[in-house]
Design a protein around this motif. Structure first.
Motif, PDB file in Angstrom:
ATOM      1  N   GLN A   1       0.827  -1.211   0.000  1.00 51.95           N
ATOM      2  CA  GLN A   1       0.000   0.000   0.000  1.00 51.95           C
ATOM      3  C   GLN A   1       0.862   1.263   0.000  1.00 51.95           C
ATOM      4  N   LEU A   2       1.973   1.228   0.716  1.00 53.41           N
ATOM      5  CA  LEU A   2       2.876   2.379   0.748  1.00 53.41           C
ATOM      6  C   LEU A   2       3.446   2.664  -0.640  1.00 53.41           C
ATOM      7  N   ALA A   3       3.815   1.615  -1.376  1.00 54.76           N
ATOM      8  CA  ALA A   3       4.362   1.806  -2.724  1.00 54.76           C
ATOM      9  C   ALA A   3       3.352   2.510  -3.622  1.00 54.76           C
TER      10      ALA A   3
ATOM     11  N   ASP B   1       1.864   7.747  -6.267  1.00 52.27           N
ATOM     12  CA  ASP B   1       0.623   8.472  -6.540  1.00 52.27           C
ATOM     13  C   ASP B   1      -0.351   7.616  -7.343  1.00 52.27           C
ATOM     14  N   GLN B   2      -0.394   6.323  -6.998  1.00 49.18           N
ATOM     15  CA  GLN B   2      -1.383   5.416  -7.568  1.00 49.18           C
ATOM     16  C   GLN B   2      -2.586   5.268  -6.638  1.00 49.18           C
TER      17      GLN B   2
ATOM     18  N   GLN C   1       8.936  -0.772  -7.845  1.00 48.79           N
ATOM     19  CA  GLN C   1       9.156  -1.201  -9.228  1.00 48.79           C
ATOM     20  C   GLN C   1       8.027  -2.117  -9.696  1.00 48.79           C
ATOM     21  N   THR C   2       7.580  -2.988  -8.816  1.00 47.20           N
ATOM     22  CA  THR C   2       6.480  -3.895  -9.157  1.00 47.20           C
ATOM     23  C   THR C   2       5.222  -3.126  -9.530  1.00 47.20           C
ATOM     24  N   MET C   3       4.913  -2.071  -8.759  1.00 45.95           N
ATOM     25  CA  MET C   3       3.698  -1.297  -9.039  1.00 45.95           C
ATOM     26  C   MET C   3       3.868  -0.421 -10.292  1.00 45.95           C
TER      27      MET C   3
END
Length: 505
Positions: free
Chosen positions: A24-26, A31-32, A408-410
């Protein structure tokens, strides 16, 4: 403004963020996603609603918030090294409550409901103070009209801090504390004006689920997930993915719509759900399937996938004896997962064949469509039950253990084909203590919503009920990716069809 007593002090790291918290932090850092809000309408005891009781009312609320903070350590902590691969929760020395409790009074001529909805919408897209300030990522805004006997309390938070089920616990516990605070003294240990000095002993934080329980993965399941994540896009032949809605990230803006179902209608709908072996969550998935099948052409969307958000608290071991929250199901933390559902081309084609030729507004569900609806809703419920029975086996959180770089994943996810057309996140029934004589605090209704989640479902539905107080259904979508007219038509369908079902029982 920063929490001024925490600047320049040495922070004590308590533990690294868990998998759900880091994920969730990522999203927040990229800004997603921005914020989540659970708003409740509180009935104020008559003696505190008087004009001359305003100062006392503010004091009662502040003390109740303090008592809730002390019960739930995740409300007490800040974050360190937020942008690194291993962010940590840190112990804070104090909280400046002026940064966490805001009062908004409006005039008699103002529209209370409109103010609530506008404030709700704005807060979903608000950013939190810079994470380097080391301030807990939550706030409450209290809206009141003059000396009215009600007030709206909006709890808005950054998802790494806790999930929607945790927010429901917050409101239920705040209600308990309000009724307790009103009966006793207003002094609290460590509370000096608006500054709450926190205990020197480190807070006892809830443990992430991956550290509490085994998350076993079958080799076949793991291989399937990795193939779906790593295969080149040109090899993706899955027509159930939401290719009709490409993932776009800017400009960031959440579109939010809401409607309410009164208690009599909700009871009638629940009776139909029981007769047809499903739940409100299953029913909303079924209604959404018919709505999207109606508004999207078969060449654009021949099949669909949806997702149901599920709460893992039922799979937790008993709370430790020294845990201030006492019971595992009363934990304010982050314990959710998601369950995907697939609706194949044959099913979607059959539903479309039963839609009326005239697709003008105002159409009801035919008997044929209702049979399809209840079959799909029951199937959806069965999938949820099977997931509950298997517990933590083959759960996405178990797969998440293999992710080493969530940012990076997100980023990569935002470049792929969107998987889900819709998502249902139902945090259930909130206990508002409404069976009282009106002399105590109670909650009459609630409203739940989250900001647009850029790589997630095209439209997300967020129902919540209050015992004896009906149900609110919210819908959220990213303005840059989903046509506003489509979102509004889908919501209009759901509202109309729920009213139709309620009138039939």
């Amino acid at each position: 403004m920063a929490n001024r007593l925490n600047q320049g002090t040495e922070a004590t790291a308590l533990r690294k963020l868990g998998i759900n918290e880091t994920y969730q932090l990522a999203m927040y850092l990229l800004d997603q996603y921005r914020g989540t809000t659970l708003s409740c309408r509180y009935a104020i005891p008559p003696r505190l609603a008087l004009a001359e009781s305003r100062t006392q009312l503010h004091e009662v609320v502040k003390v109740a918030v303090v008592d809730t903070i002390m019960r739930h350590p995740m409300l007490q902590v800040g974050m360190m090294d937020a942008t690194s691969k291993t962010p940590s929760w840190i112990q804070l020395q104090s909280l400046d409550l002026t940064q966490h409790i805001k009062w908004l009074y409006i005039g008699e001529q103002d529209d209370f409901e409109q103010t609530v909805q506008e404030t709700f919408r704005v807060q979903l897209d608000d950013r939190f103070p810079d994470l380097s300030i080391k301030q807990p990522g939550w706030k409450i805004t209290v809206i009141r009209q003059g000396n009215a006997p009600i007030m709206e309390v909006l709890l808005t938070w950054n998802h790494p801090q806790f999930d929607g089920a945790g927010a429901k616990v917050f409101h239920e516990d705040l209600l308990e504390m309000l009724n307790n605070a009103e009966n006793g003294a207003y002094e609290r240990t460590g509370l000096d004006g608006d500054i709450l000095r926190l205990p020197e002993a480190p807070p006892f934080l809830p443990t992430p689920i991956e550290s509490l329980k085994s998350l076993p993965l079958d080799l076949r399941y793991l291989a399937k997930v990795f193939w779906e994540e790593s295969r080149p896009q040109f090899l993706n032949r899955d027509v159930s993915q939401a290719a009709w809605c490409p993932i776009r990230s800017t400009p960031y803006k959440t579109q939010f719509r809401v409607f309410f179902v009164d208690n009599a209608s909700l009871l009638a709908i629940l009776a139909l759900c029981r007769q047809n072996k499903t739940t409100i969550t299953g029913l909303l998935n079924g209604l959404a399937l018919i709505a999207f099948s109606s508004h999207l052409d078969s060449t654009v969307a021949p099949a669909f996938q949806s997702s149901t958000i599920m709460d893992h608290r039922r799979n937790l071991p008993p709370a430790p004896p020294d845990a201030p929250w006492v019971r595992s199901d009363r934990t304010v933390s982050n314990y959710v997962t998601q369950l995907p559902h697939q609706f194949d081309t044959e099913l979607v084609a059959r539903i479309r064949s039963k839609l009326p030729v005239n697709t003008s507004e105002g159409r009801d569900l035919s008997a044929d469509l209702q049979r399809e609806l209840w079959a799909v809703s029951a199937q959806n419920r069965q999938e949820i039950v099977r997931k509950l029975e298997t517990g933590l086996r083959n759960d996405l959180v178990g797969v998440f253990k293999y992710v080493s770089d969530w940012q990076q994943t997100m980023r990569d996810m935002a470049k792929k084909t969107r998987q889900f057309t819709w998502l249902v996140t139902n945090i259930g029934v909130l206990d508002g203590n409404t069976s009282d004589n009106g002399q105590r605090w109670s909650i009459g209704r609630a409203q739940f919503g989250l900001s647009a989640e850029i790589p997630a479902a095209a439209i997300e539905f967020a129902p919540i009920s209050v015992a004896g107080g009906g149900m609110c259904v919210s819908a959220i979508w990213p303005d840059c990716a989903v046509d506003t007219m489509l979102g509004e038509r889908i919501m209009a369908d759901l509202e109309r069809w729920l009213a139709q079902l309620a009138s039939q029982s």
